[in-house]
Design an enzyme around this catalytic site. Sequence first.
Site, PDB file in Angstrom:
ATOM      1  NE  ARG A  41     -16.953 -10.236 -20.975  1.00 54.41           N
ATOM      2  CZ  ARG A  41     -16.541 -10.867 -21.075  1.00 54.41           C
ATOM      3  NH1 ARG A  41     -16.714 -11.711 -22.514  1.00 54.41           N
ATOM      4  NH2 ARG A  41     -16.347 -12.620 -20.504  1.00 54.41           N
ATOM      5  NE  ARG A  45     -12.250 -10.179 -27.179  1.00 55.81           N
ATOM      6  CZ  ARG A  45     -11.655 -11.212 -27.012  1.00 55.81           C
ATOM      7  NH1 ARG A  45     -10.681 -11.963 -26.464  1.00 55.81           N
ATOM      8  NH2 ARG A  45     -13.023 -11.927 -26.121  1.00 55.81           N
ATOM      9  NE  ARG A  54      -6.852  -7.891 -24.254  1.00 55.90           N
ATOM     10  CZ  ARG A  54      -5.781  -8.180 -24.031  1.00 55.90           C
ATOM     11  NH1 ARG A  54      -5.277  -7.804 -24.263  1.00 55.90           N
ATOM     12  NH2 ARG A  54      -6.006  -9.471 -24.020  1.00 55.90           N
ATOM     13  CG  ASP A  91     -12.908 -10.520 -15.913  1.00 51.65           C
ATOM     14  OD1 ASP A  91     -13.364 -11.254 -16.889  1.00 51.65           O
ATOM     15  OD2 ASP A  91     -12.972 -12.085 -14.970  1.00 51.65           O
ATOM     16  CE1 TYR A 170     -13.935 -19.439 -15.904  1.00 50.22           C
ATOM     17  CE2 TYR A 170     -15.793 -18.171 -14.816  1.00 50.22           C
ATOM     18  CZ  TYR A 170     -15.376 -18.588 -16.025  1.00 50.22           C
ATOM     19  OH  TYR A 170     -16.300 -19.020 -17.079  1.00 50.22           O
TER      20      TYR A 170
HETATM   21  O1  CP3 Z   1     -18.515  -4.503 -21.123  1.00 55.53           O
HETATM   22  C1  CP3 Z   1     -17.798  -4.842 -19.780  1.00 55.53           C
HETATM   23  O2  CP3 Z   1     -19.791  -5.724 -19.896  1.00 55.53           O
HETATM   24  C2  CP3 Z   1     -17.380  -4.913 -18.010  1.00 55.53           C
HETATM   25  C3  CP3 Z   1     -16.265  -5.980 -18.358  1.00 55.53           C
HETATM   26  C4  CP3 Z   1     -16.311  -7.166 -18.429  1.00 55.53           C
HETATM   27  C5  CP3 Z   1     -15.621  -8.435 -18.537  1.00 55.53           C
HETATM   28  N1  CP3 Z   1     -15.509  -9.531 -18.235  1.00 55.53           N
HETATM   29  C6  CP3 Z   1     -14.476  -7.868 -19.498  1.00 55.53           C
HETATM   30  C7  CP3 Z   1     -13.173  -8.863 -20.387  1.00 55.53           C
HETATM   31  C8  CP3 Z   1     -17.701  -7.896 -16.903  1.00 55.53           C
HETATM   32  C9  CP3 Z   1     -18.463  -7.201 -16.231  1.00 55.53           C
HETATM   33  C10 CP3 Z   1     -17.182  -9.569 -16.980  1.00 55.53           C
HETATM   34  C11 CP3 Z   1     -17.728 -11.058 -16.813  1.00 55.53           C
HETATM   35  C12 CP3 Z   1     -17.303 -12.155 -17.349  1.00 55.53           C
HETATM   36  N2  CP3 Z   1     -16.337 -12.634 -17.095  1.00 55.53           N
HETATM   37  C13 CP3 Z   1     -17.868 -12.826 -16.502  1.00 55.53           C
HETATM   38  C14 CP3 Z   1     -19.894 -13.096 -16.938  1.00 55.53           C
HETATM   39  C15 CP3 Z   1     -20.384 -12.912 -17.401  1.00 55.53           C
HETATM   40  C16 CP3 Z   1     -20.532 -13.838 -18.714  1.00 55.53           C
HETATM   41  O3  CP3 Z   1     -20.091 -13.592 -20.137  1.00 55.53           O
HETATM   42  O4  CP3 Z   1     -20.727 -14.710 -18.633  1.00 55.53           O
HETATM   43  C17 CP3 Z   1     -17.245 -14.394 -17.120  1.00 55.53           C
HETATM   44  C18 CP3 Z   1     -17.331 -15.682 -16.807  1.00 55.53           C
HETATM   45  C19 CP3 Z   1     -15.634 -13.939 -16.881  1.00 55.53           C
HETATM   46  C20 CP3 Z   1     -14.624 -14.791 -17.014  1.00 55.53           C
HETATM   47  C21 CP3 Z   1     -13.380 -14.465 -18.859  1.00 55.53           C
HETATM   48  N3  CP3 Z   1     -13.150 -12.485 -19.008  1.00 55.53           N
HETATM   49  C22 CP3 Z   1     -13.845 -14.902 -19.315  1.00 55.53           C
HETATM   50  C23 CP3 Z   1     -14.520 -16.045 -19.861  1.00 55.53           C
HETATM   51  C24 CP3 Z   1     -13.391 -14.378 -20.343  1.00 55.53           C
HETATM   52  C25 CP3 Z   1     -12.440 -14.990 -21.932  1.00 55.53           C
HETATM   53  C26 CP3 Z   1     -13.689 -14.571 -22.840  1.00 55.53           C
HETATM   54  C27 CP3 Z   1     -13.174 -13.922 -23.910  1.00 55.53           C
HETATM   55  O5  CP3 Z   1     -14.458 -12.948 -24.185  1.00 55.53           O
HETATM   56  O6  CP3 Z   1     -11.884 -13.963 -24.173  1.00 55.53           O
HETATM   57  C28 CP3 Z   1     -12.371 -13.268 -20.050  1.00 55.53           C
HETATM   58  C29 CP3 Z   1     -11.677 -12.818 -20.248  1.00 55.53           C
HETATM   59  C30 CP3 Z   1     -12.622 -10.810 -20.682  1.00 55.53           C
HETATM   60  N4  CP3 Z   1     -13.518  -9.642 -19.005  1.00 55.53           N
HETATM   61  C31 CP3 Z   1     -12.395  -9.749 -21.698  1.00 55.53           C
HETATM   62  C32 CP3 Z   1     -13.307  -8.547 -21.270  1.00 55.53           C
HETATM   63  C33 CP3 Z   1     -13.475  -7.555 -22.663  1.00 55.53           C
HETATM   64  C34 CP3 Z   1     -12.098 -10.362 -22.993  1.00 55.53           C
HETATM   65  C35 CP3 Z   1     -10.591  -9.456 -23.150  1.00 55.53           C
HETATM   66  C36 CP3 Z   1      -9.769  -9.136 -23.844  1.00 55.53           C
HETATM   67  O7  CP3 Z   1      -9.606  -8.211 -24.056  1.00 55.53           O
HETATM   68  O8  CP3 Z   1      -9.852  -9.924 -24.882  1.00 55.53           O
END
Ligand code: CP3
Length: 362
Positions: A41, A45, A54, A91, A170
Amino acid sequence: MTLETDKTTTRMTMPSEPTAKPLLRALGGEAVWPPPMWLMRQAGRYLPEYRAVREQAGGFIALCTTPDLAAEVTLQPIRRYGMDGAILFSDILMVPWALGQPLRFAEGEGPVLEPIRDAAGVAGLRLDQVRERAAPIFETVRLTRALLAVQHQRTALIGFAGSPWTVAAYMVEGHGSRDFHVTRELAFQDPALFGRLIRTLVDATTDYLLAQIEARAEAVMLFDSWAGMLPPSQFRRWVIEPSVAIVRNVKRLHPGIPVIGFPRLAGPLIGEYAQRTGVNAVAMDTAMDPRFAASAVPAGVALQGNLDPLSLIAGGAALEAEARAVLAAMRGRPFVFNLGHGIEKTTPPEHVAQLVRIVRGG
Ligand code: CP3
């Protein structure tokens, strides 16, 4: 025995010249020191420049499916910190989205999907549409690789997907959960139905990763964030076996592309996961003792991880002590420095810069 032979072949076809990118050398089984680093990540944000893009994109899915914006946020942490790995901005839930399952990211609530819990729901998934629907994501890979070649030659591009178990959790639950009860119950109650969902995801994920590799991703990672909530029998069936199939499918066509597996909270099953799946590297979660992982995982398999992202919020002496402990445990083996879970949105960007200085200092 067969697995061992496969791994040897894989290592021999990996780039091994001294000019190869440090991340690819480490994933190829070399003890590069100071270790290459990137952070899960790392685009997100906590970075003001991410929040700006974004906002410009209008929504999270729009951001993931607009190649020039997605490539831009992929590169933001590389520009700031010179990371050795750039991870594609997308994602894990874009695979269900590409299969046609309605998905939205609700503000402050995380992902929301229309739950799939019956035969009609599984049968309605459109495997045949994955490549077409996900085409903008593959375009992001292509574009990012081209930009890296000009701007950041030592940084390798990592593609990724979620593992079938975590993505299915999910898809069945319809949203995040502390324990994914509905999914775990379904896996016991109707293993034939759940197995069909998992097989669909094995095929979709294989195709999705192959397309990223064709678009010139240099390594791929399988995120299994919820692997650790299963008893060993179910872990073998729903985590290890589908991962074995995906790794085999990818390696058959692209033996030189390293695969990183992240079986989060697998605990003592981490060794069995590494041996059975044939991944080139295993990502350790925050709870894993790196010394235990080093003893459980075969010596040629790289380890990645596992600084607690909360120590990165704290910064200062706490961060320094934690980072040094991880480095000390990993010295002398193929290793990629990373966090044990994703970076938190309240992380001060200058603490990431502090961490980079610590790790680069060896
Ligand atoms: O920088 C990176 O790592 C690359 C992009 C990436 C994202 N999600 C961007 C993202 C990667 C590799 C993921 C993986 C992901 N997504 C996982 C596996 C890793 C982990 O964290 O356990 C999972 C379970 C998800 C599912 C997911 N996506 C959730 C539960 C959420 C909401 C949680 C949150 O932080 O808001 C997301 C959204 C998400 N994916 C964001 C980002 C940057 C936040 C979205 C935003 O900008 O509002």
